[in-house]
Design an enzyme around this catalytic site. Sequence first.
Site, PDB file in Angstrom:
ATOM      1  N   GLU A 290      60.307 -32.569 -17.122  1.00  0.00           N
ATOM      2  CA  GLU A 290      61.709 -31.742 -17.714  1.00  0.00           C
ATOM      3  C   GLU A 290      61.310 -30.308 -17.875  1.00  0.00           C
ATOM      4  OE1 GLU A 290      64.785 -33.023 -18.512  1.00  0.00           O
ATOM      5  OE2 GLU A 290      64.398 -35.207 -18.380  1.00  0.00           O
TER       6      GLU A 290
ATOM      7  N   LYS B  86      66.547 -43.200 -25.247  1.00  0.00           N
ATOM      8  CA  LYS B  86      66.864 -44.419 -24.772  1.00  0.00           C
ATOM      9  C   LYS B  86      66.922 -45.640 -25.562  1.00  0.00           C
ATOM     10  CE  LYS B  86      65.684 -42.492 -20.281  1.00  0.00           C
ATOM     11  NZ  LYS B  86      64.501 -42.171 -19.321  1.00  0.00           N
TER      12      LYS B  86
ATOM     13  N   LYS C 267      71.841 -39.452 -22.068  1.00  0.00           N
ATOM     14  CA  LYS C 267      71.134 -40.315 -23.238  1.00  0.00           C
ATOM     15  C   LYS C 267      70.911 -39.372 -24.635  1.00  0.00           C
ATOM     16  CE  LYS C 267      68.656 -39.547 -20.030  1.00  0.00           C
ATOM     17  NZ  LYS C 267      67.959 -39.618 -18.722  1.00  0.00           N
TER      18      LYS C 267
END
Lengths: 428, 428
Positions: free
Chosen positions: B192, B207, B107
Site C-alpha cells: 500500500e 478484516k 474494510k
Amino acid sequence: MTTPLRLGIAGLGTVGAGVVKIVQSHANLLAQRSGRPVVITAVSARTRARDRGVDLSAYAWEDDPVALARREDVDVLVELMGGSDGPAKAATEAALAEGKDVVTANKAMLALHGQALAEAAEQAGRVIRFEAAVAGGIPVIKALTEGLAGNRIERVMGVMNGTCNYILTRMESEGLPYETVFEEANALGYLEADPTLDVGGIDAGHKLALLSSIAFGTRVDFDGVELEGIERVSIVDIRHAADMGFRIKLLGVAQMTGRGLEQRMSPCLVPAHSPLGTLEGPTNMVVLEGDSVGQVVLRGAGAGEGPTASAVMGDVMDIARGCRLPTFGQPAAGLATARSARASAAAPYYLRMELEDRPGALAKVATVLGEAGISIDRMRQYRHKDPTAPVLIVTHKTTRDALDHARAGFAATGVVVGEPVALRIEQV
Amino acid sequence: MTTPLRLGIAGLGTVGAGVVKIVQSHANLLAQRSGRPVVITAVSARTRARDRGVDLSAYAWEDDPVALARREDVDVLVELMGGSDGPAKAATEAALAEGKDVVTANKAMLALHGQALAEAAEQAGRVIRFEAAVAGGIPVIKALTEGLAGNRIERVMGVMNGTCNYILTRMESEGLPYETVFEEANALGYLEADPTLDVGGIDAGHKLALLSSIAFGTRVDFDGVELEGIERVSIVDIRHAADMGFRIKLLGVAQMTGRGLEQRMSPCLVPAHSPLGTLEGPTNMVVLEGDSVGQVVLRGAGAGEGPTASAVMGDVMDIARGCRLPTFGQPAAGLATARSARASAAAPYYLRMELEDRPGALAKVATVLGEAGISIDRMRQYRHKDPTAPVLIVTHKTTRDALDHARAGFAATGVVVGEPVALRIEQV
C-alpha cells in the site's frame, strides 16, 4: 418477521438428532440471526421407541413422513431419511405440493430426480435446499451458487467421500493392502450398508453430479458421470506414486469441454504438496475454479452428526431469513441438457506395467507410445528379482483415446505382462 | 422479477474495472442466475480521461460519487474507492439515505464506522454487503454469516494479508532478511502507499474486526484488536521455527473467552504441516470453527482484479436475487458491546534468547520459568562462536500474564542478553 419458522423433521438418525440438538440448544442464537424463532413442531421416523439422546416429547409424532410433510403446522420439511425413492421422495413431493419448503441431505434423491423435483418446487413457488447433501459441513453449495455467482465456472473438483480418503491415506501411511483396510473400515462402521456406494464412487458421484448442475447450468446428469471406484487401487501404485511426488485420491472432476460436459469420479494422482494431495483421513475438500476468482479451496468434515446438521441448519436459516433461490441456482426450465463427454480433456497419465526381462522390451513399449502420439515425461525401471521388470511411466499430456490406442499396442508387443495400470494425473 | 438491477460504480481502479468486465462479459449468465438483468447505469472516478481497458461510453459519468449515489437510475451503489472516511463514507451514507443498497470492498470504512453504517442501512431498509472487504475472492463473509448460521462460533483465524504472507514465505524460501524482501515487495508495487497498513497488520486487523462482529454478534471493535506487524520477524526466528516444525504467519485470531472478546493480529507460529502452515505466497486462508461444524478452512486469492470483482459480484447477485441480510448477520441494534480481552486464552509459546556463556546461566532461566508457572516442552541450546549462547524454548500452554512475569524475571537474572523474542504458537 416474528412468525416462527416451523420445521417437520423426517428421519431421526444421527443427523436428525443433531438438528434437534441445534434447534434446542441454540434457540436464541437462531432467533437473533434470522429475526424469528426457529422451532420444531413435528417429527417422524421408522421407530418411535428408541433413545436418540434428545427430548422429542414437545413435538407431534407421525409414523408416516408423508403425513408429516402435509401437516398444517409444518413450514419446512427437513428430509433426513435418505434413499433415492420411497418415503424420502414421496414426502418431498407431498411437501412441495402442499406449499412447503424442503431441506434435505439426500444426494441420491437429487442426483436421480433433481430436475423433476426442482420443477415441482418452482411450480409450487417453494425451494429445495441441499447443502448437507454435498461435502457435509462445508458450505460448498452456497459458495458455488451464491458466492461465485459472478463467475463462469471452469472446473469443479473434490474429494467428497471421507471413507474412501480414509482408506487410501491409511493404506499409504500403514503400507497395508486395500482389502485389509477395507475390512478395518467395515468393522469400524465407516462403510454404508452397501459398501459399493462408498468404494465404488457412487456416493461421491451423486455429489459431483449436483455440483456440475449448479456450476454449468445443466440438468443433473448422474448417468453422465464416469465412475471408477477405489477397489483396484493397489498399495504398489500408492507407493510408486508417492516416490514420484504424487498421492492417489478418489477425485471428482467436472468441467465443460468443447465436446460436452465431462464428469469423472475416479482414482487420480495429484501432487503430494497440493491442497488435495495433503488431505488426510475422512476430511473432504472441494476446489472451485472460476474465470474471475481463480481457485477457491474449501475443506472440512464431510460427514458426521455435527457437520451435517450444521449444513442442514444453514439451509433452514436461509429460509428463515427469506433467501430463496432456485434449486440449482437458476430456474429449472432454463437448465440445459448437457452433452456428456467421455473424459476428453487432455492430461498426463501414470502408467505402470510389467515387462518381460529381455532385450528390446522397453524399446517396444516406447515405440508403442510414440506411435500413439504420447510423449514421455519421466520413466523408471526398477531393479527386480522376478522374471518381469516393473516399469513406471509419467506421460506428458495426452488424451484417453491416445491412451486406449497405446494399450492395444502394448498387448501386441508380446513383452507386456498382464494389464498395465493407467491413472490420470489431475493438474491442480 | 425482470426489472433490471442497476449499479452505480464509484471507483474505477483495478477492482472497479474488473466489475465492469464481469457485468459486460457475463450479462446472460448473470441474468439466468438472478432472474433479471444486471446492468451498470453510471460510474464515477477521480479522473475521467484514463484508459481503464473497459468501454464506459454507455454509462453516465459523475465526477462526484455522492451525486452518483443519489441518481434515480441507480439501485445499488458499488463503492470501490476505499478510505475509511471522505468520499467513500459520504457516498455510502448518501446511497442509504436515498434508499439504495450498498456493496463495498472497503474494510477500513466498515472496521471504523460499521456500527453506524449498519444502523443507517437498517433504518433505511437497505443492505450493506462487503464480501470483497475480507480475503478477496474467498466467500468467507457468506460462509460465516449464512453457511455456519446454525453454529456458535468458537474461533476465527486467518492469514488475510497476502503481502505479509508473501514477505514471510519469501524470507523463508530465500533465506533473506526482512528489509530486503520488504524492499523487493515495494519495488514490485505489492505494498500500500502507506506500507504500515500491510506490514503493521492494520489492513488484516480491519478484516479480523469485521469477521469477529459476525462470528460473535458483537459491534465491530477495531480498537480492540491487538496489533503487531511483521516488521520485527527475523530470518533467525523463521529458521529456528522451521527447525522445530513450525512456520511463522501473520495470523489473525478472534475468540470469545471468559474474560471477553479476544482479537489478535500478530506473528504466530503454526505447525508447518497444518493448512495454515502450508500457505505460500500471497494466498489467503480463513479458518472458521463452529460448535457443530468443527473446522472449515477456506483458501483462495486475497486480492487482485478478478478475485475481488468476483466477491463484489457475489454480493450484487445476492441483492439481485432478493437475499437481504443485516450487515453483520443480525440486526445492528442487537449487537453486543464486547468486553475486549487482552490475549487471555492460554497457548504454548516460542521463546528465543541469548544467554551469557557461563555456568548456571541456563539454570537461572529455567528457574525463572518455573517460578512463573511455565513448564518447558522442548529446549535447545545451539553450538555457537559468539560470546552468548542462543537458546530456544517451546513452552507448554501458558498465559500472557505468566509470560510477562517470566520476562521481568529474565531481566533480573543478569544472564539474558537483550530482549527475548516471544511468539505465540497457535494451535490449529
